[in-house]
Enzyme design. Structure first.
Site, short mmCIF file in Angstrom:
data_model
loop_
_atom_site.label_atom_id
_atom_site.label_comp_id
_atom_site.label_asym_id
_atom_site.label_seq_id
_atom_site.Cartn_x
_atom_site.Cartn_y
_atom_site.Cartn_z
N SER A 6 0.78 -1.21 0.11
CA SER A 6 0.01 -0.08 0.09
C SER A 6 0.70 1.27 0.03
CB SER A 6 -0.75 0.14 1.32
OG SER A 6 -0.27 0.33 2.45
N ASP A 7 0.50 2.29 -0.72
CA ASP A 7 0.95 3.53 -0.28
C ASP A 7 0.86 3.72 1.13
OD1 ASP A 7 1.95 6.02 -0.35
OD2 ASP A 7 1.14 6.53 -2.13
N TRP A 8 1.61 4.45 1.91
CA TRP A 8 1.65 4.80 3.08
C TRP A 8 0.37 5.18 3.77
CZ3 TRP A 8 5.14 1.87 1.72
CH2 TRP A 8 6.39 1.72 2.48
N ALA A 36 -2.54 4.07 3.16
CA ALA A 36 -3.64 4.06 2.04
C ALA A 36 -4.41 2.65 2.55
CB ALA A 36 -3.02 3.76 0.57
#
Length: 811
Positions: free
Chosen positions: A225-227, A229
């Site tokens: 995941s993006d941080w 997200a």
């Protein structure tokens, strides 16, 4: 096969809680070790222009390469590969296993605030440069994480926006760079974006992640995941996301184990996720007993790679009367003008930030290259709307305090700027810290009215010379936490000081992000104490620059954007240069027709003074070797070999696609496949400069072209018809034989580089891919090869086509 069998055996040795915890991450940047199976902690770090490591501090410097737009402007996948190998070398030096790069989203509109971190508006150029980068990094034994999958092409409401795009639009444009990189470079990681696509957030998008990325393209790596997200345990696990970062408090861990026990997520799904993580660890050498196969390549000189990319990426867009290259022997006086000439903007803002060990500014580079000339510097116009961090004349300490005001840690700082994203310094107890303070002394060289200011969110007290200038609360705007923490709005105050008299200075801030629970699992504190001494006003600065330019043999004006204009977290509102820089260029060019303008920006800006100048060079965000490379290009030691990776508008009002703001949470890509040069051609409006444009220092004559259908090879004969040796980027576009309103007028299908001496003829060979004429057919839910007649058009840009070759029944 043996590697996979070993990994499957290791997965079988782990209990459910251990497996779920591994997928949740250990902290901001790392995955937990599992010693009983030989798994060491895997470390991740931001890129893409350097490797920051796990701490956001200038005390741990990194090589800083030019911006991704600059790398794409080289049109050279092999140079991108070399840059990737250097970054792998840097990662190994810092103990990093996974680089969170490259960013391969597209320049859908010129207003994207993070475009400097992406490559291009064109999916093929983006994919090929990205593939070169990925190959280079992974050849160095370090994983890449291709991001942000997918349609994360603007910053406004990026956490919540739902992008609505037709399947054809996704397939032919936004998915295409990822597909090229997966098929050609086999990346070991992909990052799922914050945004949603057609109703599903990307961290949960089973169709795009499991069906397209994995099943259709064959991606076998990790999806992270993006941080922050990841939002839902079950939907993320079933949707194909392997890692939820940052850890350990994520939707995985105990929540995932519980979902398995309740039957909401099959344990086999978790086992598959863990196996992919162990495969990643094996590939980067962090899993004992499973060889990575990595052999260290030759060491590279980081500064030399930075210098080469900066010079090769410089795009010359105007050169009236062959003003460039300058002849050093003819120069007695040189005016160098602009705030960015002395303090170059070498990279964009946000999570891409890394800290160089040294930077050569344009001013320093020109002074070093012109020892026989008098190089005179003037600010001319300062583009910044915020004060620079307090530095000269200050002796400052940064103090971390607990809730009662007691000191937890302190250390001297060279300037009063603080950014904690991800980690705090080792001496700081992240759980106890509640406040930060810049405190120390200032001895002014000049007396009079000094200006002080601060940036930061929370309760603040600013004191200078015993006088409280501010005591109150600074609150954020909007609901995007990253944008709020990076908010550059500033409070300013004036106070009179006496030259030579030392005074006490303090900025105490209780940041909103530390109000409860200390720094917590994810640190996010940004603040600065700014200062400006009394000096000439804006009018006087411009007049001084004009006077110096008038008396000089040549004037070099460096104009730039700022972190308030181009940064992660927000989109641009216009394409104008900030401050009074346009006025400065006009005034200097009127005073000296031999004016060279260097545009220090990561993506397009308006240049209303273009025709009034002698020469204009686009330097992007040029990295740590900015000044050295610029001097070499201006003085002819290197040719400005760059070509535009994105169409450059004359005015924002002319751009055919501009909208970045969602309506009720939805952003419609109603333009379909018509973005960039494809949209400009459809609109029938000419930009300032077409995609692919760049002048260089010589001329080229395109003489003939022939296409061999059997080998799918287009051969182009061209001649260097100018006075100097040079490099040319031969660009090949495909166009339907008959105009089709549902298809672009032409699209890039290949390119090649050639080098020739004056008068020399060379042969460029471009292999046209077999899918060059394919179209996504939503009616059948798949690709369809258009077998009708097509043209192959050859030239120097999308708007400068010199030759064409007709084909029958497709390609």
């Amino acid at each position: 096969m043996q590697q996979h069998a070993t990994i499957a055996e290791l997965v079988g040795k782990l209990d459910l809680d251990t497996k779920a915890g591994l997928l949740a991450g250990q902290d901001i940047w790392t995955l937990p070790a599992v010693p009983e199976i030989g798994l060491r902690s895997v470390v991740m770090s931001d890129g893409p222009v350097g490797v920051r490591g796990v701490r956001w501090t200038p005390e741990d410097p990194s090589v800083v390469l030019p911006s991704p737009t600059a790398l794409a402007a080289t049109w050279d996948p092999e140079l991108a590969r070399r840059a990737g190998r250097l970054l792998a070398q840097e990662a190994r030096r810092k103990g990093v296993h996974v680089l969170l790069a490259p960013t391969v989203n597209l320049h859908r509109t010129p207003l994207g605030g993070r475009h400097f971190e992406c490559y291009s508006e064109d999916p093929l150029l983006t994919g090929l440069i990205g593939a070169g980068y990925v190959r280079g990094v992974q050849e160095g034994g370090v994983a890449t994480t291709v991001k942000h999958f997918v349609a994360n092409d603007s910053e406004t409401e990026r956490y919540t926006v739902d992008v609505r795009a037709e399947e054809r639009t996704l397939r032919e444009l936004y998915l295409r760079p990822f597909e090229i990189i997966v098929r050609e470079a086999r990346p070991w990681g992909v990052m799922a974006a914050y945004n949603g696509v057609n109703g599903s957030t990307m961290t949960e998008h089973a169709r795009l992640q499991n069906e397209v990325l994995r099943a259709e393209w064959g991606f076998d790596g990790v999806i992270v995941s993006d941080w922050t997200a990841a939002r839902d345990t079950v939907r993320a696990a079933l949707g194909g996301m392997d890692l939820a970062m940052p850890g350990p408090h994520t939707v995985y861990g105990p929540a995932l184990a519980q979902a398995v026990r309740e039957g909401a997520v099959p344990e086999q799904v978790v086992d598959t996720m863990v196996a992919r993580v162990l495969l990643l660890a094996a590939r980067v050498g962090a899993l004992d007993g499973v060889p990575s196969g990595f052999t260290a390549p030759e060491e590279l000189d980081g500064n030399e790679v930075a210098r080469e990319v900066a010079a090769r990426s410089a795009v010359l867009v105007r050169n009236d009367n062959a003003l460039l290259p300058l002849r050093a022997e003819d120069l007695r006086t040189v005016a160098v003008i602009g705030a960015a000439a002395d303090e170059a903007r070498i990279l964009g803002g946000g999570s891409a930030t890394v800290f160089p060990g040294e930077v050569v500014s344009p001013l320093a580079g020109l002074r070093a290259a012109l020892p026989g000339a008098e190089v005179r510097y003037c600010v001319g116009a300062d583009p910044r709307t915020t004060l620079p961090p307090a530095r000269d004349g200050f002796e400052l300490t940064l103090v971390a305090r607990d809730g009662a005001g007691a000191e937890l840690a302190s250390y001297a700082v060279p300037e009063a700027g603080l950014t904690w994203i991800g980690e705090v310094p080792e001496a700081v107890d992240a759980e106890r810290v509640r406040a930060v303070e810049f405190t120390g002394t200032f001895t002014p060289e000049v007396g009079g009215s000094h200006e002080f200011g601060f940036r930061g969110l929370g309760e603040a007290v600013l004191t200078v010379n015993g006088r409280v200038l501010f005591d109150g609360v600074s609150l954020p705007e909007g609901d995007d936490p990253f944008t709020a923490a990076m908010d550059l709005s500033e409070r300013r105050f004036r106070t009179d000081l006496v030259a030579g008299e030392t005074v006490r200075v303090s900025l105490l801030l209780h940041p909103l992000t530390l109000a409860e629970g200390g720094a917590g699992p994810f640190v996010f504190v940004v603040t600065a104490l700014g200062h400006a001494a009394p000096g000439p006003g804006p009018d006087a600065q411009i007049e001084q620059a004009v006077a110096v330019a008038r008396e000089s043999d040549v004037a070099v004006v460096v104009v730039s954007t700022t972190e308030e204009v181009e940064s992660e977290g927000f989109d641009r509102t216009d394409l104008a240069l900030p401050g009074r820089q346009d006025e400065l260029v006009r005034r200097v060019a009127a005073a000296n027709p031999r004016t060279v303008v260097v545009v220090n920006a990561g993506s397009p800006v308006e240049m209303p003074w273009l025709e009034q100048t002698g020469a204009v060079l686009l330097s992007w965000f040029p990295g740590q070797a900015a000044g050295t490379a610029l001097a070499e290009v201006l003085l002819g030691a290197r040719e400005p070999g760059g070509r535009l990776p994105t169409t450059w508008p004359a005015r924002l009002a002319d751009a055919p696609v501009v909208r970045v703001k969602p309506e009720q949470g939805v952003l419609h890509y109603e333009e379909g496949v018509f973005i960039g040069y494809r949209a400009w051609q459809r609109a029938g409006t000419a930009p300032a400069h077409w995609f692919g444009h760049g002048l260089g220092y010589t001329e080229w004559t395109y003489e003939s072209a022939r296409f061999d259908p059997a080998s799918r090879t287009l051969e182009v004969e061209l001649r260097n018809s100018g006075p100097r040796a040079g490099r040319e980027v031969v660009q090949v576009y495909c166009a339907p034989g008959e105009p089709d309103p549902n298809r672009p007028a032409r699209w890039l299908v290949g390119f090649a580089q050639v080098h020739a001496e004056p008068g020399e003829s060379v042969l460029a060979r471009v292999t046209v891919p077999g899918d060059a004429t394919r179209v996504w057919d939503s009616g059948v839910g798949g690709w369809r090869q258009d077998t009708g007649p097509h043209l192959l058009e050859v030239g120097r840009s999308a708007g400068d086509l010199r030759l064409s070759v007709g084909t029958v029944n497709g390609l």
